[in-house]
Design an enzyme around this catalytic site. Structure first.
Site, PDB file in Angstrom:
ATOM      1  N   HIS A 108       0.941  -1.036  -0.287  1.00 28.99           N
ATOM      2  CA  HIS A 108      -0.312   0.561   0.037  1.00 28.99           C
ATOM      3  C   HIS A 108       0.966   1.663   0.183  1.00 28.99           C
ATOM      4  O   HIS A 108       1.841   1.607   0.574  1.00 28.99           O
ATOM      5  CB  HIS A 108      -1.007  -0.226   0.816  1.00 28.99           C
ATOM      6  CG  HIS A 108      -1.949   1.437   1.740  1.00 28.99           C
ATOM      7  ND1 HIS A 108      -2.444   1.318   0.713  1.00 28.99           N
ATOM      8  CD2 HIS A 108      -1.571   2.581   1.925  1.00 28.99           C
ATOM      9  CE1 HIS A 108      -3.192   2.894   0.553  1.00 28.99           C
ATOM     10  NE2 HIS A 108      -2.268   3.079   1.482  1.00 28.99           N
ATOM     11  N   ASP A 187     -15.865   2.558   7.207  1.00 28.27           N
ATOM     12  CA  ASP A 187     -14.368   3.101   7.050  1.00 28.27           C
ATOM     13  C   ASP A 187     -14.786   3.669   6.129  1.00 28.27           C
ATOM     14  O   ASP A 187     -14.526   5.181   5.787  1.00 28.27           O
ATOM     15  CB  ASP A 187     -12.985   2.193   6.870  1.00 28.27           C
ATOM     16  CG  ASP A 187     -11.811   3.452   5.891  1.00 28.27           C
ATOM     17  OD1 ASP A 187     -11.949   3.762   6.448  1.00 28.27           O
ATOM     18  OD2 ASP A 187     -11.697   3.103   4.842  1.00 28.27           O
ATOM     19  N   ARG A 194     -14.763  12.401   6.336  1.00 29.65           N
ATOM     20  CA  ARG A 194     -12.752  13.347   7.465  1.00 29.65           C
ATOM     21  C   ARG A 194     -12.839  14.104   6.268  1.00 29.65           C
ATOM     22  O   ARG A 194     -12.023  15.577   5.780  1.00 29.65           O
ATOM     23  CB  ARG A 194     -11.874  12.127   7.303  1.00 29.65           C
ATOM     24  CG  ARG A 194     -11.987  11.341   8.739  1.00 29.65           C
ATOM     25  CD  ARG A 194     -11.669  10.276   8.519  1.00 29.65           C
ATOM     26  NE  ARG A 194     -10.073  11.125   7.802  1.00 29.65           N
ATOM     27  CZ  ARG A 194      -9.069  10.006   7.060  1.00 29.65           C
ATOM     28  NH1 ARG A 194     -10.073   8.489   6.664  1.00 29.65           N
ATOM     29  NH2 ARG A 194      -8.055   9.432   7.136  1.00 29.65           N
ATOM     30  N   SER A 209      -7.573   3.631   8.794  1.00 31.45           N
ATOM     31  CA  SER A 209      -8.958   3.487   7.692  1.00 31.45           C
ATOM     32  C   SER A 209      -8.178   2.758   6.605  1.00 31.45           C
ATOM     33  O   SER A 209      -8.527   2.359   6.258  1.00 31.45           O
ATOM     34  CB  SER A 209      -8.670   5.310   6.604  1.00 31.45           C
ATOM     35  OG  SER A 209      -9.181   5.170   5.494  1.00 31.45           O
ATOM     36  N   LYS A 213      -8.399  -2.153   6.263  1.00 28.64           N
ATOM     37  CA  LYS A 213      -8.906  -2.153   4.831  1.00 28.64           C
ATOM     38  C   LYS A 213      -8.330  -3.530   5.003  1.00 28.64           C
ATOM     39  O   LYS A 213      -8.586  -4.790   3.833  1.00 28.64           O
ATOM     40  CB  LYS A 213      -9.406  -1.371   3.717  1.00 28.64           C
ATOM     41  CG  LYS A 213      -9.974  -0.705   3.914  1.00 28.64           C
ATOM     42  CD  LYS A 213     -10.514   0.560   2.301  1.00 28.64           C
ATOM     43  CE  LYS A 213      -9.949   1.343   2.411  1.00 28.64           C
ATOM     44  NZ  LYS A 213     -10.286   2.412   3.423  1.00 28.64           N
TER      45      LYS A 213
END
Length: 451
Positions: A108, A187, A194, A209, A213
């Site tokens: 990620h 989320d 947000r 967040s 995931k």
């Protein structure tokens, strides 16, 4: 054969609520907001209830917005962040890839300008027998989305069923697709909130967040590319480091082998900023070429991913040079309906900026280049906006490169010529030529490794 179909996980409350029946709530949202407003710590039970109640609509957006602001201002303890992450995971489903013979590992990135690393990285890692389930997203604002880039390829599709994903991991070794709506639905609601309440920068909310995931995705190992600098989400190194440490701890608490690289994002990554042109550049890397910085980061992340699943002796450079990674790329594109040999979109309008004097490129700020590409149509202002796959910027030089008067610096591309002036406006003051012979220091891409 076990399916990769996601397993439903009960909500924290687990209490059936027949239509019309009023059920007493365990906590009150206002009390929770006050606790965090006054710098107190929320209990595990409070957090579990809060996320469950928000998911089912009992806690409303204004209340969650107030709590998000309190978290931004006052922070959370490590235990609270862990509880928040696990509660968001429990709001939905978890993927299960245990039927695969290969170890699973994912990457990620916190995002940046020209960050196309997923495209060459996934096939490179899969070439060594690891399974890479890369659930990706779309771009918003100046940061590009992996799915937007790949949709430049004619026929390629992002939406796969869980069974299709499992089969592709088994036969190809890697998949890049959209995350299902069942993963961490709490989320998804909080993320959107947000974005419109000025609370995006809260590290506890960013970390929970991302990791909710990734943990729900079911991967066995995870490598994080946490960027810092003018074109990154976290511009200050220390805050990026805090975020990386928090996410690594969350992953390990959940049983996922997790590590992070802190990487610079002051200058656009590579020479292409956009969608179709970033695909072209990624294919160049898979063919054994491509810009040095893209190759360096791809190789660094591949080594970390493979080491995390016990394949630390893999010669990743050789797999780029000998075509193994390219073979996986082609199979991956075909498996998701694309044609790896089809021409990519080309913009109708271009404009090239040239050097007005001899010199050395001393500065090239990432963020304005990302904004310029967005104004050309490569990005979107709203989630529902389309992107222009051919729009973007191709850089001809990077900081430290010498140029002569009249040499091309970068070419901007769009389908609509009226977009070009605003893109050029975004680049005003974003770059600088120094006198010929000036030494321009180029910082390392990887600043720190957290493992």
């Amino acid at each position: 054969m076990r399916s990769a179909r996601a397993r439903s996980t009960p909500t924290p409350q687990g209490i059936p609520r027949p239509e019309g029946q009023i059920v007493a709530e365990a906590f009150d949202a206002v009390d929770i907001i006050r606790t965090k407003r006054d710098r107190g710590a929320l209990s595990t039970e409070q957090i579990d209830w809060l996320i469950d109640a928000y998911t089912r609509g009992y806690v409303e957006d204004p209340q969650m917005a107030a709590l998000a602001m309190a978290i931004l201002l006052n922070g959370m303890e490590r235990r609270e962040i862990h509880d928040l992450t696990m509660a968001m995971i429990a709001s939905g489903e978890r993927m299960d890839f245990s039927s695969l013979d290969a170890p699973t590992v994912d990457k990620h990135s916190t995002g940046g300008v020209g960050d196309k690393i997923t495209l060459p990285l996934m096939p490179l890692v899969a070439a060594f027998g690891a399974a890479v389930p890369q659930l990706s997203g779309r771009g918003l604002g100046h940061t590009g989305g992996t799915l937007d880039k790949l949709e430049s390829i004619p026929g390629w599709r992002a939406e796969l069923t869980n069974d299709e994903m499992l089969e592709q991991l088994r036969t190809v070794g890697g998949v890049v697709c959209a995350a299902g709506t069942g993963l961490a639905p709490a989320d998804k609601r909080l993320y959107a909130l947000r974005d419109i309440t000025g609370t995006v920068e809260a590290i506890p909310l960013i970390a929970s967040s991302i990791m909710s995931k990734k943990i729900a995705e079911g991967t066995g190992a995870l490598v994080l590319d946490v960027k810092f600098g003018s074109g990154a989400f976290m511009q200050e190194f220390e805050r990026a480091r805090e975020l990386a440490l928090t996410m690594v701890e969350l992953g390990r608490d959940a049983g996922v082998e997790t590590r992070a690289l802190l990487t610079t994002m002051d200058v656009p990554l590579g020479l292409a900023i956009g969608n179709a042109n970033e695909v072209r550049e990624s294919v160049e890397v898979l063919a054994g070429g491509g810009p040095a910085d893209v190759v360096e980061l791809t190789v660094a992340l591949a080594r970390e991913m493979l080491d995390a699943v016990g394949k630390g002796d893999a010669d990743v450079e050789a797999a780029l040079a000998d075509g193994r990674a390219m073979d996986v790329w082609r199979r991956f594109v075909v498996a998701q309906g694309g044609d790896p040999d089809a021409p990519l979109p080309v913009a109708r309008e271009t404009h090239t900026v040239v050097a007005e004097a001899d010199g050395v490129l001393a500065r090239q700020e990432a963020l304005p280049f990302g904004i310029a590409a967005w104004r050309l149509g490569a990005g979107r202002a709203r989630a529902s906006d389309p992107v222009v796959h051919a729009a973007g910027i191709d850089l001809h030089v990077k900081p430290g490169d010498a140029v002569r008067k009249g040499d091309p610096l970068w070419t901007i591309s769009a389908d609509d010529a009226t977009r070009i002036p605003r893109a050029l406006e975004a680049l005003e003051g974003a770059w600088e030529l120094a006198a010929p012979g000036t030494a321009v220091p180029v910082p390392p891409i990887v600043r720190e490794r957290i493992a």
